[in-house]
Scaffold this active site. Structure first.
Site, mmCIF file in Angstrom:
data_model
loop_
_atom_site.group_PDB
_atom_site.id
_atom_site.type_symbol
_atom_site.label_atom_id
_atom_site.label_comp_id
_atom_site.label_asym_id
_atom_site.label_seq_id
_atom_site.Cartn_x
_atom_site.Cartn_y
_atom_site.Cartn_z
ATOM 1 N N GLU A 124 0.693 -1.051 -0.134
ATOM 2 C CA GLU A 124 0.090 0.164 -0.049
ATOM 3 C C GLU A 124 0.756 1.225 0.001
ATOM 4 O O GLU A 124 1.875 1.294 0.730
ATOM 5 C CB GLU A 124 -0.744 0.000 1.363
ATOM 6 C CG GLU A 124 -1.969 -0.780 1.414
ATOM 7 C CD GLU A 124 -2.673 -0.651 2.682
ATOM 8 O OE1 GLU A 124 -3.461 -1.373 2.801
ATOM 9 O OE2 GLU A 124 -2.639 0.403 3.232
ATOM 10 N N CYS A 143 2.910 8.532 1.651
ATOM 11 C CA CYS A 143 2.845 7.636 3.155
ATOM 12 C C CYS A 143 3.385 6.122 2.320
ATOM 13 O O CYS A 143 2.842 5.760 1.614
ATOM 14 C CB CYS A 143 1.551 7.376 3.565
ATOM 15 S SG CYS A 143 1.207 6.281 4.743
ATOM 16 N N CYS A 167 3.676 -6.633 8.048
ATOM 17 C CA CYS A 167 4.329 -6.117 9.138
ATOM 18 C C CYS A 167 4.460 -7.369 10.210
ATOM 19 O O CYS A 167 3.491 -7.975 10.552
ATOM 20 C CB CYS A 167 3.757 -4.973 9.967
ATOM 21 S SG CYS A 167 4.699 -4.274 11.278
ATOM 22 N N CYS A 217 0.681 -4.986 16.294
ATOM 23 C CA CYS A 217 -0.034 -4.194 17.081
ATOM 24 C C CYS A 217 -1.720 -4.496 17.048
ATOM 25 O O CYS A 217 -2.065 -4.627 15.826
ATOM 26 C CB CYS A 217 0.392 -2.622 16.827
ATOM 27 S SG CYS A 217 2.065 -2.297 16.843
ATOM 28 N N CYS A 269 -3.994 -2.324 14.415
ATOM 29 C CA CYS A 269 -3.416 -2.032 13.272
ATOM 30 C C CYS A 269 -3.930 -3.529 12.346
ATOM 31 O O CYS A 269 -3.541 -4.406 12.475
ATOM 32 C CB CYS A 269 -2.172 -1.792 13.117
ATOM 33 S SG CYS A 269 -1.219 -1.604 11.476
ATOM 34 N N GLU A 288 7.532 -1.930 9.563
ATOM 35 C CA GLU A 288 8.480 -1.302 10.879
ATOM 36 C C GLU A 288 9.536 -0.955 10.238
ATOM 37 O O GLU A 288 10.452 -1.749 10.004
ATOM 38 C CB GLU A 288 8.500 -2.399 11.833
ATOM 39 C CG GLU A 288 9.256 -1.723 12.981
ATOM 40 C CD GLU A 288 9.194 -0.614 13.399
ATOM 41 O OE1 GLU A 288 8.181 0.074 13.887
ATOM 42 O OE2 GLU A 288 9.998 0.231 13.338
ATOM 43 N N SER A 325 8.763 6.649 11.189
ATOM 44 C CA SER A 325 8.056 6.440 12.388
ATOM 45 C C SER A 325 8.299 5.072 12.694
ATOM 46 O O SER A 325 8.259 3.904 11.852
ATOM 47 C CB SER A 325 6.544 6.587 11.977
ATOM 48 O OG SER A 325 5.628 6.056 12.855
ATOM 49 N N LEU A 375 3.960 5.687 20.442
ATOM 50 C CA LEU A 375 3.896 5.565 22.009
ATOM 51 C C LEU A 375 2.566 4.882 22.166
ATOM 52 O O LEU A 375 2.472 3.762 22.762
ATOM 53 C CB LEU A 375 4.225 6.742 22.488
ATOM 54 C CG LEU A 375 4.841 6.836 23.913
ATOM 55 C CD1 LEU A 375 6.005 5.975 23.794
ATOM 56 C CD2 LEU A 375 5.005 8.148 24.522
ATOM 57 N N HIS A 376 1.431 5.669 22.303
ATOM 58 C CA HIS A 376 0.202 4.932 22.086
ATOM 59 C C HIS A 376 -0.211 4.692 23.678
ATOM 60 O O HIS A 376 -1.486 4.360 23.922
ATOM 61 C CB HIS A 376 0.025 3.854 21.326
ATOM 62 C CG HIS A 376 0.324 3.989 19.990
ATOM 63 N ND1 HIS A 376 0.057 5.214 19.093
ATOM 64 C CD2 HIS A 376 0.767 3.074 18.969
ATOM 65 C CE1 HIS A 376 0.226 5.026 17.797
ATOM 66 N NE2 HIS A 376 0.977 3.807 17.763
ATOM 67 N N CYS A 387 -5.407 2.605 7.292
ATOM 68 C CA CYS A 387 -4.147 2.053 7.527
ATOM 69 C C CYS A 387 -4.245 0.344 7.124
ATOM 70 O O CYS A 387 -4.993 -0.043 7.991
ATOM 71 C CB CYS A 387 -3.551 2.097 8.754
ATOM 72 S SG CYS A 387 -3.647 3.690 9.594
HETATM 73 N N1 SAH Z 1 5.577 0.552 12.289
HETATM 74 C C1 SAH Z 1 5.643 2.029 12.238
HETATM 75 C C2 SAH Z 1 5.097 2.631 11.261
HETATM 76 C C3 SAH Z 1 3.835 2.092 10.442
HETATM 77 S S1 SAH Z 1 2.268 2.686 11.208
HETATM 78 C C4 SAH Z 1 5.067 2.547 13.615
HETATM 79 O O1 SAH Z 1 4.337 1.904 14.250
HETATM 80 O O2 SAH Z 1 5.249 3.937 13.796
HETATM 81 C C5 SAH Z 1 2.187 4.340 11.129
HETATM 82 C C6 SAH Z 1 1.064 4.990 12.325
HETATM 83 O O3 SAH Z 1 -0.196 4.689 12.031
HETATM 84 C C7 SAH Z 1 1.465 4.417 13.600
HETATM 85 O O4 SAH Z 1 1.583 5.178 14.516
HETATM 86 C C8 SAH Z 1 0.367 3.578 13.873
HETATM 87 O O5 SAH Z 1 0.179 3.141 15.167
HETATM 88 C C9 SAH Z 1 -0.490 4.225 13.096
HETATM 89 N N2 SAH Z 1 -2.030 3.222 13.172
HETATM 90 C C10 SAH Z 1 -2.002 1.922 12.787
HETATM 91 N N3 SAH Z 1 -3.246 1.473 12.875
HETATM 92 C C11 SAH Z 1 -3.890 2.754 13.124
HETATM 93 C C12 SAH Z 1 -5.402 2.726 13.198
HETATM 94 N N4 SAH Z 1 -6.221 1.713 12.881
HETATM 95 N N5 SAH Z 1 -5.763 4.092 13.391
HETATM 96 C C13 SAH Z 1 -4.996 5.032 13.620
HETATM 97 N N6 SAH Z 1 -3.627 4.842 13.433
HETATM 98 C C14 SAH Z 1 -3.228 3.736 13.253
#
Ligand code: SAH
Length: 340
Positions: free
Chosen positions: A93, A106, A113, A117, A120, A161, A190, A214-215, A332
């Protein structure tokens, strides 16, 4: 189709010059090739009209390393989401996000990946392989060609990642900067955080923007959302981020997805502010984009504003980033899921 071993995309002007010489051509054709690859976005060597006809004919099947657009959606806000088909037919993508002054791409750094997470969509599909620097650069050229507009910014926030594919990502950063002409500060890497890799990146002393996902404001919650956090405790991650600032002299951005009722309370905002006290940083709040495979809620606007206000009161630099192109059912990782 087999991926050809020697892909031209990704080579420097010197390497391209060596290549044309090996082909029995004069050295100056290396510069021409460089310009057509990175500035004019040639898709095949036959496109390069300054090359002699007979030579172009000989090279007509030579792969330069460009993907094909397998699928494209255009949202009401003009965000374009692409599924690109690679040389080995795997799909990734890419997103093109236009605003009045910018065109941001992007990009993906991996096919799928491995981080898994919980919120995601990409992680739900598993991991297949790393992308090469050529496959990363190609994504930017593809969006540039499709919009007929120069790309001003690139964020490594697509599939994958980036710090697990650091070598190719750094090569791509250099090419995007030196060959495509995008300022390093306009490139954002990122990461969710990979032990040792943040410092490795810091020592490369790039001028790129660095963002950490961070989240969560504490280890217990972070481990629930991000399985790999078990192996990289929050205090260690934050200490490495502080070292990143010391080594590079550049601030760190923190991304924080807001998940309703999970990590968006005022107490959690205060806890987050404590983690970041005295830190040259910036927090990007990202309201959760709902995905089919997970059960989280996007918080309402009031809760989002409250969380932001608490951080501001604590003197934390903060902004809210609303995802673009949501109505295309293409947040995403969701486009790829649709193609399967
Ligand atoms: N692996 C890297 C880059 C890819 S994700 C990272 O984790 O930073 C890019 C961003 O999109 C990250 O901050 C990720 O947490 C966020 N993201 C993933 N799924 C998402 C969702 N469903 N809603 C909002 N942001 C999301």
């Amino acid at each position: 189709m087999k991926v050809q071993e020697e892909i031209l995309l990704g080579k420097s002007v010197e390497q391209l010059t060596d290549w044309v010489k090996q082909q029995g051509q004069p050295a100056y054709r290396g510069k021409q090739l460089h310009q057509w690859l990175y500035q004019k976005g040639a898709r095949s060597l036959t496109d390069i009209s300054v090359f002699p006809k007979t030579w172009r004919e000989e090279l007509k099947d030579y792969q330069i390393g460009r993907s094909n657009i397998y699928h494209r959606t255009i949202a009401d806000d003009q965000t374009r989401k692409y599924l690109l088909s690679l040389g080995d037919e795997l799909i990734i993508e890419t997103v093109g996000i236009p605003t009045s002054k910018r065109l941001t791409v992007c990009v993906s750094s991996q096919v799928g990946c491995p981080m898994n997470c919980d919120f995601c969509a990409t992680g739900k599909g598993g991991y297949t392989r790393d992308l090469t620097c050529a496959e990363i650069v190609d994504q930017v050229l593809t969006v540039q060609e499709d919009f007929q507009q120069r790309v001003s910014h690139v964020v490594f926030m697509g599939m994958g990642e980036p710090l697990l594919n650091l070598k190719e990502v750094i090569k791509a950063v250099k090419i995007l900067n030196q060959d495509v002409g995008i300022g390093q500060r306009s490139l954002t890497i990122s990461t969710v955080g990979i032990p040792k890799k943040i410092l490795e990146l810091a020592h490369r002393k790039l001028q790129v923007t660095f963002a950490v996902s961070l989240h969560a404001p504490n280890q217990t919650l972070r481990e629930q959302l991000i399985p790999s956090a078990k192996y990289y405790p929050l205090p260690k991650l934050l200490a490495d981020c502080r070292k990143y600032v010391e080594i590079t002299g550049r601030r760190v951005s923190f991304e924080y997805i807001l998940l309703g009722g999970v990590n968006d309370s005022s107490e959690q905002a205060i806890q987050l502010a404590k983690c970041l006290k005295g830190f040259q940083s910036h927090v990007n709040l990202i309201p959760y984009n709902p995905i089919e495979e997970a059960d989280y809620q996007r918080p309402d606007t009031q809760s989002i504003n409250l969380f932001r206000n608490v951080l501001e009161e604590q003197k934390i630099a903060v902004s809210v980033r609303y995802s673009r192109g949501l109505e295309a059912n293409a947040a995403c990782g969701q486009l790829r899921a649709m193609s399967q």
